[in-house]
Design an enzyme around this catalytic site. Sequence first.
Site: not given
Ligand code: 13P
Length: 253
Positions: A8-10, A94, A96, A166, A172, A212, A233-234
């Site tokens: 997930n590149w957000k 998600h 967010e 999650e 993050g 993470s 994510g990251g």
């Molecule tokens: P991180 O891996 O950056 O913690 O993000 C997880 C996430 O929200 C994937 O959807």
Amino acid sequence: MKQIIGGNWKMNGSRLAALEFLSEMKRLGSGSVSSEIVLFPPFTLISLMADAAADAGIETGGQDIFWLEKGAFTGEISPAMLVDAGASWFLVGHSERRHVIGETDDIVRRKLEAGLETGLRGILCVGELIEERDAGRTEEVVRRQVESALKGLECVSTENFVIAYEPVWAIGTGLTATPGEAERMHSLIREWVAGAISIDFADNTRIQYGGSVKPDNAAEILSRPSVNGALVGGASLKAKSFMDILKAVPPQD
Ligand code: 13P
């Protein structure tokens, strides 16, 4: 069960970086891993990436979706538009979107249903906030998220649907649920899915862990029997770290 690893590149990425990422993934062997790989870039990059992603053994998806097909809904993207862009997946719920944008369980449900009805495959994200965890409400919150999305849903199958657990406090932050905690929540989620749909469906539904996930903790998390993949994510923004996570997936049937 085949593991599914999502990236997930957000709100990150550019046209140039996206194409470089895909050629690097291909060079590093993404086409020959045993897991299913799905990337969720920003909407603006999906059509640019879809063909090169397929060539690298990667599917693409939208990070969100709207529940209607077309009309006066400024800023929204319909399921048919995602298909037209070359996507085959979408994310809904998600954290967010739930907590920054304010999406309710009802909105998440409508989006999930519309996306699946269009023939896309969907990943439903669920997870508790740190305040909810500290107040001992994790189970109540995640159960509500699972049940409100799934009860009475007709178009869902084990092929077109995945859940991502999650915990919001792990996203993050560098914190992760311990493998034992993740395993316990995954088992509970499976029970709630069984109650909402059926035991057979729950037994065959893939549940990803997210929050993470990095190359150095992926093997430990992904080797747990109740964990069927990860939503990253990251660490999915760089081909090398995303490939290292893919390589950490244990051998599977
Ligand atoms: P991180 O891996 O950056 O913690 O993000 C997880 C996430 O929200 C994937 O959807």
